[in-house]
Design a protein around this motif. Structure first.
Motif, mmCIF file in Angstrom:
data_model
loop_
_atom_site.group_PDB
_atom_site.id
_atom_site.type_symbol
_atom_site.label_atom_id
_atom_site.label_comp_id
_atom_site.label_asym_id
_atom_site.label_seq_id
_atom_site.Cartn_x
_atom_site.Cartn_y
_atom_site.Cartn_z
ATOM 1 N N HIS A 353 0.839 -1.204 0.000
ATOM 2 C CA HIS A 353 0.000 0.000 0.000
ATOM 3 C C HIS A 353 0.872 1.252 0.000
ATOM 4 O O HIS A 353 0.568 2.226 -0.716
ATOM 5 N N ASP A 356 2.505 1.247 -3.640
ATOM 6 C CA ASP A 356 1.638 1.319 -4.813
ATOM 7 C C ASP A 356 0.543 2.375 -4.697
ATOM 8 O O ASP A 356 0.116 2.922 -5.725
ATOM 9 N N VAL A 357 0.093 2.650 -3.484
ATOM 10 C CA VAL A 357 -1.047 3.559 -3.318
ATOM 11 C C VAL A 357 -0.619 4.885 -2.706
ATOM 12 O O VAL A 357 -0.834 5.953 -3.295
ATOM 13 N N GLY A 359 2.337 6.263 -2.136
ATOM 14 C CA GLY A 359 3.328 7.010 -2.909
ATOM 15 C C GLY A 359 2.729 7.652 -4.149
ATOM 16 O O GLY A 359 2.996 8.823 -4.472
ATOM 17 N N ARG A 360 1.876 6.915 -4.850
ATOM 18 C CA ARG A 360 1.261 7.451 -6.057
ATOM 19 C C ARG A 360 0.256 8.545 -5.733
ATOM 20 O O ARG A 360 0.114 9.522 -6.487
ATOM 21 N N ALA A 361 -0.472 8.378 -4.632
ATOM 22 C CA ALA A 361 -1.437 9.406 -4.251
ATOM 23 C C ALA A 361 -0.740 10.726 -3.913
ATOM 24 O O ALA A 361 -1.208 11.809 -4.295
ATOM 25 N N GLN A 362 0.374 10.643 -3.206
ATOM 26 C CA GLN A 362 1.122 11.860 -2.903
ATOM 27 C C GLN A 362 1.706 12.480 -4.166
ATOM 28 O O GLN A 362 1.725 13.712 -4.329
ATOM 29 N N GLU A 363 2.185 11.621 -5.069
ATOM 30 C CA GLU A 363 2.715 12.136 -6.336
ATOM 31 C C GLU A 363 1.611 12.790 -7.161
ATOM 32 O O GLU A 363 1.815 13.848 -7.780
ATOM 33 N N LEU A 364 0.416 12.159 -7.164
ATOM 34 C CA LEU A 364 -0.712 12.731 -7.893
ATOM 35 C C LEU A 364 -1.086 14.096 -7.329
ATOM 36 O O LEU A 364 -1.412 15.027 -8.084
ATOM 37 N N ARG A 365 -1.055 14.212 -6.024
ATOM 38 C CA ARG A 365 -1.388 15.495 -5.391
ATOM 39 C C ARG A 365 -0.405 16.581 -5.792
ATOM 40 O O ARG A 365 -0.792 17.731 -6.058
ATOM 41 N N SER A 389 -5.321 11.489 -1.808
ATOM 42 C CA SER A 389 -4.205 11.489 -0.855
ATOM 43 C C SER A 389 -4.705 11.267 0.565
ATOM 44 O O SER A 389 -4.099 10.514 1.342
#
Length: 427
Positions: A353, A356-357, A359-365, A389
């Motif tokens: 998590h 995959d989740v 880290g990507r959510a923070q990057e998306l933000r 995020s």
């Protein structure tokens, strides 16, 4: 209609002045990490006190067991008041002591000592349960505070975005839909924040309860929610459960004590003679007074009562303790295998998590914020990225809590919280 974006934080609404007073008092207390909080619970809680007194009662019941019977001293005076020997008297002073030659006293002492050791083992198991409960309570408080902090940060970010969209709406660059959408998002987060505050109060109340009635304000907590705990492992783990866990050791000791009591009762067919010796004094204080001696032996004949009832009850206690021990050991081994898989599975899920989740959510933000500042993304895109995020961070907290619960269950089931030191290595 008043916008929910302008309402004060739910912590102030639900906390009130009482929370401010409690917080001011708590700041004066030294902060506790997990280990210090657990030690405080083991020292101050009512459950720990009761367990200690029960262990003391078990030790007290063994005091005096197996001691030699007390000797007795008797005096008897006989005097005639009529007839040809009127006035003659006789004084008899006798000492007697039973001779326990059957060996039952040693077995009775052994049975009492085993029962006292069983009480100590039960005491260790109760303390292990308290350590398990206190560790979970500490983690629950940290997790509740982390959830509240995440929601507060997200709400603050949404308010900042709401101010930006309100400015654009006044300038005619945004429609009313955008404002309503972000107000709905903020209201949803604020509602979740209210629930998080209530959960935090409940977790703190539980943590405070464990500290006993002498502590009225929960001390401040410090430390991380996820700490490295040395977990027992190895092939000898299942084999050593009986040595590690206090409840299993208590049942084994109870069975051994009952067997010793049964053997002691079985020695009752051996007679226990009573030896008597003394002196006889004739016409004390008169002319011609004399003296003599008295000896004797009393031999009881155990023809009928040979403590058959005590032997039968001891045999029943032994069988019951052995059956309980077998059932508890089977349950412990079964549950331990499940918890071992749960720990490894939850560790893997948490790691995935985060990679995959989260880290990507923070990057998306970050990407959404950069695109918005550059004019390449709408404000609602930034809202959606903020929600993703936030949900990822909240899920991380839940996964960490579930891992802590699995790890503490493993430590309890494996007997790592008990006072016995196992032989197998820990990592």
């Amino acid at each position: 209609m008043r916008s929910p974006l302008r309402s004060p934080a739910s912590t102030t609404l639900l906390g009130g002045f009482a929370l401010l007073l409690l917080a001011g008092t708590a700041l004066a207390q030294p902060a506790l990490d997990e280990s210090r909080y657990v030690e405080q619970v083991l020292t101050l809680s009512l459950e720990a006190r009761i367990a200690g007194l029960e262990a003391a009662l078990g030790r007290a019941e063994a005091v005096g067991a197996g001691l030699w019977p007390n000797p007795s001293l008797e005096w008897e005076r006989q005097k005639t008041s009529s007839g040809t020997r009127a006035g003659e008297s006789q004084d008899v002073l006798m000492a007697s002591i039973p001779l326990v030659l059957s060996g039952r006293l040693g077995l009775e002492k052994q049975a009492a000592e085993r029962n006292a050791s069983a009480a100590e083992a039960r005491h260790e198991w109760v303390r292990a349960g308290l350590r398990h409960e206190a560790t979970r309570a500490f983690a629950a408080v940290l997790a509740a505070r982390e959830r509240r902090s995440i929601l507060e940060q997200s709400l603050a970010e949404l308010r900042r975005l709401a101010e930006a969209i309100a400015t654009r709406e006044r300038a005619g660059e945004a429609a009313g839909y955008d404002r309503l959408r972000i107000e709905l998002e903020a209201a949803t987060v604020q509602d979740a924040l209210r629930g998080a505050v209530l959960d935090e109060h409940q977790a703190e109340a539980q943590a405070l309860r464990l500290l006993g009635p002498g502590v009225t304000v929960l001390p401040p907590f410090e430390g991380s929610l996820q700490v490295e705990r040395p977990l027992p492992e190895g092939a000898a783990l299942l084999a050593e459960l009986g040595e590690r866990r206090g409840d299993l050791r208590a049942l084994a000791l109870e069975a051994s004590g009952a067997e010793a009591a049964r053997r002691a009762a079985g020695r009752s067919w051996i007679p226990e003679p009573t030896v008597q010796a003394g002196a006889q004094f004739l016409d004390v204080g008169q002319p011609g007074a004399g003296a003599g001696y008295v000896v004797g032996v009393g031999l009881p004949l155990p023809l009928f009562d040979r403590r058959q009832g005590e032997a039968a009850r001891a045999e029943a206690r032994r069988g019951l303790a052995e059956a309980r021990h077998e059932a508890l050991l089977h349950e412990a081994r079964t549950r331990l295998a499940v918890v071992l898989n749960a720990v490894s599975g939850r560790r893997e899920r948490l790691a995935r998590h985060r990679a995959d989740v989260l880290g990507r959510a923070q990057e998306l933000r970050q990407i959404a914020a950069t695109a918005y500042r550059g004019g390449g993304a709408d404000l609602l895109v930034l809202v959606d990225a903020e929600r993703a995020s936030r949900e990822a961070r909240l899920t991380t907290v839940e996964l960490v809590v579930s891992l802590v619960e699995a790890e503490t269950d493993l430590l309890l089931l494996a007997g790592a919280y008990d006072g016995a030191t196992p032989r197998s290595a820990t990592r």
